[in-house]
Design a protein around this motif. Sequence first.
Motif, PDB file in Angstrom:
ATOM      1  N   VAL A  15       0.849  -1.194   0.000  1.00  0.00           N
ATOM      2  CA  VAL A  15       0.000   0.000   0.000  1.00  0.00           C
ATOM      3  C   VAL A  15       0.883   1.242   0.000  1.00  0.00           C
ATOM      4  CG1 VAL A  15      -1.698   1.318   1.320  1.00  0.00           C
ATOM      5  CG2 VAL A  15      -1.857  -1.189   1.201  1.00  0.00           C
ATOM      6  N   THR A  16       0.640   2.154  -0.918  1.00  0.00           N
ATOM      7  CA  THR A  16       1.378   3.411  -0.983  1.00  0.00           C
ATOM      8  C   THR A  16       0.409   4.578  -1.133  1.00  0.00           C
ATOM      9  OG1 THR A  16       1.666   3.177  -3.379  1.00  0.00           O
ATOM     10  CG2 THR A  16       3.450   2.376  -1.972  1.00  0.00           C
ATOM     11  N   LEU A  17       0.838   5.728  -0.659  1.00  0.00           N
ATOM     12  CA  LEU A  17       0.010   6.923  -0.804  1.00  0.00           C
ATOM     13  C   LEU A  17      -0.112   7.295  -2.281  1.00  0.00           C
ATOM     14  CD1 LEU A  17       1.245   9.326   2.021  1.00  0.00           C
ATOM     15  CD2 LEU A  17      -1.070   8.466   1.729  1.00  0.00           C
ATOM     16  N   PRO A  18      -1.306   7.640  -2.752  1.00  0.00           N
ATOM     17  CA  PRO A  18      -1.435   8.121  -4.124  1.00  0.00           C
ATOM     18  C   PRO A  18      -0.567   9.364  -4.343  1.00  0.00           C
ATOM     19  CG  PRO A  18      -3.590   7.635  -3.192  1.00  0.00           C
ATOM     20  CD  PRO A  18      -2.607   7.547  -2.071  1.00  0.00           C
ATOM     21  N   GLU A  19      -0.007   9.489  -5.539  1.00  0.00           N
ATOM     22  CA  GLU A  19       0.879  10.613  -5.824  1.00  0.00           C
ATOM     23  C   GLU A  19       0.131  11.944  -5.866  1.00  0.00           C
ATOM     24  OE1 GLU A  19       3.130   9.891  -9.333  1.00  0.00           O
ATOM     25  OE2 GLU A  19       4.162   8.129  -8.512  1.00  0.00           O
ATOM     26  N   ASP A  20      -1.127  11.907  -6.281  1.00  0.00           N
ATOM     27  CA  ASP A  20      -1.920  13.136  -6.366  1.00  0.00           C
ATOM     28  C   ASP A  20      -2.830  13.238  -5.156  1.00  0.00           C
ATOM     29  OD1 ASP A  20      -0.864  13.851  -8.881  1.00  0.00           O
ATOM     30  OD2 ASP A  20      -2.277  12.512  -9.892  1.00  0.00           O
ATOM     31  N   PRO A  21      -2.491  14.078  -4.166  1.00  0.00           N
ATOM     32  CA  PRO A  21      -3.292  14.175  -2.942  1.00  0.00           C
ATOM     33  C   PRO A  21      -4.673  14.746  -3.213  1.00  0.00           C
ATOM     34  CG  PRO A  21      -1.630  15.910  -3.010  1.00  0.00           C
ATOM     35  CD  PRO A  21      -1.341  14.997  -4.154  1.00  0.00           C
ATOM     36  N   ASP A  22      -5.650  14.273  -2.400  1.00  0.00           N
ATOM     37  CA  ASP A  22      -7.038  14.646  -2.651  1.00  0.00           C
ATOM     38  C   ASP A  22      -7.745  15.227  -1.439  1.00  0.00           C
ATOM     39  OD1 ASP A  22      -9.321  14.713  -4.426  1.00  0.00           O
ATOM     40  OD2 ASP A  22     -10.120  12.992  -3.341  1.00  0.00           O
ATOM     41  N   ILE A  23      -7.356  14.833  -0.214  1.00  0.00           N
ATOM     42  CA  ILE A  23      -8.134  15.217   0.957  1.00  0.00           C
ATOM     43  C   ILE A  23      -7.237  15.760   2.073  1.00  0.00           C
ATOM     44  CG2 ILE A  23      -9.914  13.501   0.433  1.00  0.00           C
ATOM     45  CD1 ILE A  23      -8.780  11.821   2.758  1.00  0.00           C
ATOM     46  N   TYR A  24      -7.870  16.443   3.028  1.00  0.00           N
ATOM     47  CA  TYR A  24      -7.171  16.880   4.235  1.00  0.00           C
ATOM     48  C   TYR A  24      -8.118  16.763   5.413  1.00  0.00           C
ATOM     49  CZ  TYR A  24      -9.710  21.346   4.610  1.00  0.00           C
ATOM     50  OH  TYR A  24     -10.683  22.301   4.767  1.00  0.00           O
ATOM     51  N   PRO A  70      -2.398  28.029  16.145  1.00  0.00           N
ATOM     52  CA  PRO A  70      -1.409  29.097  15.984  1.00  0.00           C
ATOM     53  C   PRO A  70      -1.582  29.772  14.616  1.00  0.00           C
ATOM     54  CG  PRO A  70      -0.370  27.096  16.784  1.00  0.00           C
ATOM     55  CD  PRO A  70      -1.760  26.706  16.375  1.00  0.00           C
ATOM     56  N   ASP A  71      -1.167  31.018  14.531  1.00  0.00           N
ATOM     57  CA  ASP A  71      -1.363  31.786  13.297  1.00  0.00           C
ATOM     58  C   ASP A  71      -0.679  31.141  12.096  1.00  0.00           C
ATOM     59  OD1 ASP A  71      -2.868  33.639  14.667  1.00  0.00           O
ATOM     60  OD2 ASP A  71      -1.227  35.089  14.896  1.00  0.00           O
ATOM     61  N   ASP A  72       0.531  30.590  12.298  1.00  0.00           N
ATOM     62  CA  ASP A  72       1.245  30.017  11.156  1.00  0.00           C
ATOM     63  C   ASP A  72       0.546  28.766  10.637  1.00  0.00           C
ATOM     64  OD1 ASP A  72       1.926  28.558  13.412  1.00  0.00           O
ATOM     65  OD2 ASP A  72       4.094  28.836  13.204  1.00  0.00           O
ATOM     66  N   PHE A  73       0.003  27.958  11.541  1.00  0.00           N
ATOM     67  CA  PHE A  73      -0.744  26.787  11.078  1.00  0.00           C
ATOM     68  C   PHE A  73      -2.047  27.206  10.408  1.00  0.00           C
ATOM     69  CE2 PHE A  73      -3.776  23.323  11.404  1.00  0.00           C
ATOM     70  CZ  PHE A  73      -3.048  22.272  10.857  1.00  0.00           C
ATOM     71  N   THR A  74      -2.704  28.225  10.950  1.00  0.00           N
ATOM     72  CA  THR A  74      -3.936  28.718  10.344  1.00  0.00           C
ATOM     73  C   THR A  74      -3.689  29.182   8.917  1.00  0.00           C
ATOM     74  OG1 THR A  74      -4.819  29.398  12.493  1.00  0.00           O
ATOM     75  CG2 THR A  74      -5.796  30.418  10.547  1.00  0.00           C
ATOM     76  N   ILE A 133      -4.379  25.112   2.152  1.00  0.00           N
ATOM     77  CA  ILE A 133      -4.783  23.748   1.850  1.00  0.00           C
ATOM     78  C   ILE A 133      -6.267  23.672   1.528  1.00  0.00           C
ATOM     79  CG2 ILE A 133      -5.018  21.427   2.822  1.00  0.00           C
ATOM     80  CD1 ILE A 133      -2.168  22.190   1.986  1.00  0.00           C
ATOM     81  N   GLU A 134      -7.072  24.498   2.187  1.00  0.00           N
ATOM     82  CA  GLU A 134      -8.514  24.505   1.935  1.00  0.00           C
ATOM     83  C   GLU A 134      -8.851  24.833   0.483  1.00  0.00           C
ATOM     84  OE1 GLU A 134      -9.937  27.377   4.685  1.00  0.00           O
ATOM     85  OE2 GLU A 134      -9.947  25.994   6.386  1.00  0.00           O
ATOM     86  N   ILE A 162      -3.240  15.136   3.500  1.00  0.00           N
ATOM     87  CA  ILE A 162      -2.553  15.464   4.750  1.00  0.00           C
ATOM     88  C   ILE A 162      -3.537  15.444   5.908  1.00  0.00           C
ATOM     89  CG2 ILE A 162      -2.851  17.952   4.313  1.00  0.00           C
ATOM     90  CD1 ILE A 162      -0.148  18.375   5.787  1.00  0.00           C
ATOM     91  N   PHE A 163      -3.073  14.897   7.031  1.00  0.00           N
ATOM     92  CA  PHE A 163      -3.808  14.913   8.294  1.00  0.00           C
ATOM     93  C   PHE A 163      -2.943  15.620   9.317  1.00  0.00           C
ATOM     94  CE2 PHE A 163      -4.369  13.285  12.571  1.00  0.00           C
ATOM     95  CZ  PHE A 163      -5.739  13.364  12.758  1.00  0.00           C
ATOM     96  N   ALA A 164      -3.570  16.410  10.168  1.00  0.00           N
ATOM     97  CA  ALA A 164      -2.811  17.095  11.219  1.00  0.00           C
ATOM     98  C   ALA A 164      -3.652  17.265  12.466  1.00  0.00           C
ATOM     99  CB  ALA A 164      -2.343  18.465  10.728  1.00  0.00           C
ATOM    100  N   TYR A 165      -3.037  16.996  13.606  1.00  0.00           N
ATOM    101  CA  TYR A 165      -3.556  17.493  14.880  1.00  0.00           C
ATOM    102  C   TYR A 165      -2.419  18.330  15.443  1.00  0.00           C
ATOM    103  CZ  TYR A 165      -6.829  17.866  18.665  1.00  0.00           C
ATOM    104  OH  TYR A 165      -7.747  18.370  19.569  1.00  0.00           O
ATOM    105  N   PRO A 166      -2.461  19.639  15.183  1.00  0.00           N
ATOM    106  CA  PRO A 166      -1.307  20.497  15.480  1.00  0.00           C
ATOM    107  C   PRO A 166      -1.185  20.834  16.955  1.00  0.00           C
ATOM    108  CG  PRO A 166      -3.131  21.836  14.712  1.00  0.00           C
ATOM    109  CD  PRO A 166      -3.595  20.389  14.620  1.00  0.00           C
ATOM    110  N   GLY A 167      -0.054  21.406  17.311  1.00  0.00           N
ATOM    111  CA  GLY A 167       0.049  22.064  18.596  1.00  0.00           C
ATOM    112  C   GLY A 167      -0.902  23.244  18.620  1.00  0.00           C
ATOM    113  N   LEU A 168      -1.453  23.557  19.785  1.00  0.00           N
ATOM    114  CA  LEU A 168      -2.433  24.628  19.918  1.00  0.00           C
ATOM    115  C   LEU A 168      -1.852  25.768  20.746  1.00  0.00           C
ATOM    116  CD1 LEU A 168      -5.491  22.343  20.733  1.00  0.00           C
ATOM    117  CD2 LEU A 168      -4.783  23.204  18.482  1.00  0.00           C
TER     118      LEU A 168
END
Length: 287
Positions: free
Chosen positions: A162-171, A181-185, A191-192, A216-222
């Motif tokens: 199993v490999t990640l598709p080369e063309d990303p589709d979702i976040y 944080p402002d930089d993550f926002t 990305i939106e 990409i999936f993220a649960y960032p620092g807050l």
Amino acid sequence: MTAYEPGGDAVDRIVDSIAETATAVRDGLASDRTAKVGTNPSGERQEAADVRADELFEEALLAHEGVGTYASEERQELVDGGSGEYHIALDPLDGSSNLRSNNAMGTVFGIYDAPLPAKGRDLVTAGFVLYGPITTMVVARDGVVADYLIEGETPERLADDVTLPEDPDIYGFGGFVPDWPDDFTAFAREIEQELKLRYGGAMIADINQLLTYGGIFAYPGLESNPNGKLRLQFEGNPIAFVFEAAGGASSDGTQSMLDIEPEGFHQRCPLHVGNTELIERLEASLE
């Protein structure tokens, strides 16, 4: 080379037990649907289903001679299993808050060959079980990821390599948005405009979609909690191990999750996984 072969070596037999126990966990979900018992060591709501899953996995895994210790998100301390060389870290029922609304949940596991807490580089195998419309299990080992159907006595291989598709589709991005944080926002706003939102409130369901569609999936620092929500031993390391084996990347914002020096069993960390180009863009965006 396969990620996991039922009935194979000692590590494969540990994964056999995880698959078998997952069936028992799934079968008991209906009876545990509304029961709440307290809080876990991380201060989060603990359902009866969390406790039951933890007890089932502990019993099954400590029965293996090769297992030295068992650590769970639902326990304050690890459990000594003997002199075995492998050390197991589990989130027995990820997304258990979804049980009441009948949405997807999962089990996350990491098999380390070093005493816990350990670095992600000490993982020999990691993966997760998804309790969805069907029950599946993703396993990563030796740089290979495979997908299995859990039905009947022996897991059935659905997909090799199993490999990640080369063309990303979702976040999917977690956390309270005003607390980002402002930089993550700023990164999220970019990305939106490029990808489609998929976020279901159980990390394993979101992660499985990401493996299927790319992105990409993220649960960032807050702002209120720079370390975020997810636990390094039980969630961060195993998920990062899977994604890097699938040709993607992981990051805590500055480095691979697998390179983080552990400080404790319930240590929290920001988690970002996905296609390598997106993770590199994220790291460049964070100050």
